[in-house]
Design an enzyme around this catalytic site. Structure first.
Site, PDB file in Angstrom:
ATOM      1  N   CYS A  87     -27.009 -10.626  -5.546  1.00  0.00           N
ATOM      2  CA  CYS A  87     -26.989  -9.881  -4.280  1.00  0.00           C
ATOM      3  C   CYS A  87     -26.694  -8.397  -4.531  1.00  0.00           C
ATOM      4  O   CYS A  87     -25.888  -8.045  -5.380  1.00  0.00           O
ATOM      5  CB  CYS A  87     -25.910 -10.487  -3.376  1.00  0.00           C
ATOM      6  N   CYS A 140     -22.162  -7.919   3.973  1.00  0.00           N
ATOM      7  CA  CYS A 140     -21.868  -8.858   2.874  1.00  0.00           C
ATOM      8  C   CYS A 140     -22.031 -10.308   3.346  1.00  0.00           C
ATOM      9  O   CYS A 140     -21.393 -10.733   4.310  1.00  0.00           O
ATOM     10  CB  CYS A 140     -20.453  -8.640   2.352  1.00  0.00           C
ATOM     11  N   CYS A 197     -18.339   8.547  -0.196  1.00  0.00           N
ATOM     12  CA  CYS A 197     -17.992   7.430   0.690  1.00  0.00           C
ATOM     13  C   CYS A 197     -17.563   7.933   2.076  1.00  0.00           C
ATOM     14  O   CYS A 197     -16.685   8.794   2.186  1.00  0.00           O
ATOM     15  CB  CYS A 197     -16.864   6.627   0.033  1.00  0.00           C
ATOM     16  N   CYS A 226     -20.836 -12.708  -6.422  1.00  0.00           N
ATOM     17  CA  CYS A 226     -21.841 -11.768  -5.903  1.00  0.00           C
ATOM     18  C   CYS A 226     -23.242 -12.166  -6.376  1.00  0.00           C
ATOM     19  O   CYS A 226     -24.226 -11.951  -5.662  1.00  0.00           O
ATOM     20  CB  CYS A 226     -21.533 -10.338  -6.369  1.00  0.00           C
ATOM     21  N   ASP A 244       0.801  -1.221   0.000  1.00  0.00           N
ATOM     22  CA  ASP A 244       0.000   0.000   0.000  1.00  0.00           C
ATOM     23  C   ASP A 244       0.840   1.281   0.000  1.00  0.00           C
ATOM     24  O   ASP A 244       0.303   2.341   0.271  1.00  0.00           O
ATOM     25  CB  ASP A 244      -0.930   0.000   1.219  1.00  0.00           C
ATOM     26  N   CYS A 303     -20.540  -1.641   4.168  1.00  0.00           N
ATOM     27  CA  CYS A 303     -20.731  -2.504   2.992  1.00  0.00           C
ATOM     28  C   CYS A 303     -20.140  -3.895   3.212  1.00  0.00           C
ATOM     29  O   CYS A 303     -20.617  -4.877   2.636  1.00  0.00           O
ATOM     30  CB  CYS A 303     -20.178  -1.849   1.733  1.00  0.00           C
TER      31      CYS A 303
HETATM   32  S1  SF4 Z   1     -22.892  -7.542  -0.253  1.00  0.00           S
HETATM   33 FE1  SF4 Z   1     -21.081  -8.789  -0.841  1.00  0.00          FE
HETATM   34  S2  SF4 Z   1     -21.940 -10.479  -2.130  1.00  0.00           S
HETATM   35 FE2  SF4 Z   1     -23.511  -8.877  -1.976  1.00  0.00          FE
HETATM   36  S3  SF4 Z   1     -23.168  -7.612  -3.821  1.00  0.00           S
HETATM   37 FE3  SF4 Z   1     -22.035  -6.643  -2.142  1.00  0.00          FE
HETATM   38  S4  SF4 Z   1     -19.970  -7.468  -2.301  1.00  0.00           S
HETATM   39 FE4  SF4 Z   1     -21.286  -8.822  -3.529  1.00  0.00          FE
END
Ligand code: SF4
Length: 308
Positions: free
Chosen positions: A184, A242, A207, A181, A126, A238
């Protein structure tokens, strides 16, 4: 007999690196196009440094001319504690500065490789301009989710990424990890400031994480300040929502445990903090990236008192 690639994978685990992957060190031409488009839309906000040296950012051989392979590493940093607010700190910054911790692990791995075979390499965590998520995808570590973070199938997205550029050819991943994903959209729906403007695209200007860490303005943008939800440094919304983070597993690295047991900073204390205390409290912590004026601005917005 085990190949060098297999031995590196095994050794990496001994050093507390969840996984490594190997990809040929070539130019990231597709990713360079995507980066250019993202920058052209102004999605990087005030992070002007992202505009500089795109060729270096997308070709590791400019950073390290002998490079033949990019070894990508994912280090799990999840520790089993919950966010408590107000004054919440993003999970990645609870413990010691990941730059130091991950660099230590990668340097140890590089030293081990150099002990096994003649080799030269460069460790990046980084600090060098390198597209670590793109390399992690090419190395088979995971896929980039709709929230734009890398997701591993094994432990979810709570991973730090780093690279070793090395002048050796290794066994490369032939199949990229598929995007899991699916249909979702939880991260997109959960973001209180609508920063994920379309799947896989984050507008930094919207953000909370960018605003509370990178933005140097005296005041937070109103849309951010009104939707902070108690976040004082960074934001994990976020990733918290997930479904792939149901696979989160505690890291074995003690350095990632919350310093002083704190997963949040008292906004009132930050508002009253003097520079000397700030230096001591945040020495070797990623939180110092926001600088004391930035922390005070954030503390005021989450309910602290600027005057202390
Ligand atoms: S919450 Fe996770 S699995 Fe769902 S769209 Fe977002 S990154 Fe993808």
């Amino acid at each position: 007999m085990r190949s060098l690639s297999e031995k590196i994978r095994e050794k990496a685990r001994e050093f507390g690196i969840h996984r490594v992957g190997f990809a040929p060190a070539v130019e990231l031409s597709i990713e360079r196009g995507k980066l250019a488009e993202w920058l052209a839309r102004g999605n990087h906000g005030e992070m002007r440094w992202m505009e500089r040296e795109p060729e270096k950012r997308t070709d590791p051989r400019i950073l390290f001319p002998p490079a033949k392979t990019v070894i990508s590493a994912a280090v799990n940093y999840f520790t089993p504690h919950q966010h408590e607010g107000p004054g919440k700190i993003s999970r990645y910054a609870w413990g010691d500065d990941y730059h130091d911790v991950v660099k230590g692990k990668l340097t140890a791995l590089l030293d081990w490789i150099k002990h096994e075979v003649p080799a030269e390499g460069k460790v990046c965590v980084d600090t060098a301009p390198i597209m670590d998520k793109a390399w992690a995808v090419r190395g088979g570590l995971g896929w980039i989710g709709k929230h734009s973070n890398l997701i591993t199938r094994e432990v979810g997205s709570w991973v730090f990424l780093g690279e070793i550029l090395i002048d050796l050819e290794l066994e490369y991943e032939t199949e990229p990890v598929a995007d899991h994903c699916g249909t979702c959209t939880k991260c997109i729906e959960a973001c209180p400031t609508d920063a994920i403007t379309e799947p896989y695209v984050v507008d930094s200007r919207k953000c909370i994480s960018y605003a509370t860490i990178e933005l140097r303005d005296e005041e937070l943008p109103p849309q951010i300040a009104e939707n902070l939800n108690g976040w004082l440094y960074g934001c994990d919304i976020c990733q918290d929502v997930c479904p792939w983070n149901r696979f989160e597993m505690p890291s074995e690295e003690e350095a990632f445990e919350p310093r002083n047991g704190e997963t949040a900073l008292d906004p009132t204390r930050i508002a009253a903090m003097e520079h000397e205390e700030y230096i001591v409290r945040f020495r070797r912590s990623a939180i110092k990236r926001a600088k004391l004026p930035g922390l005070k601005r954030n503390a005021a917005a989450v309910g602290g008192n600027r005057e202390g």
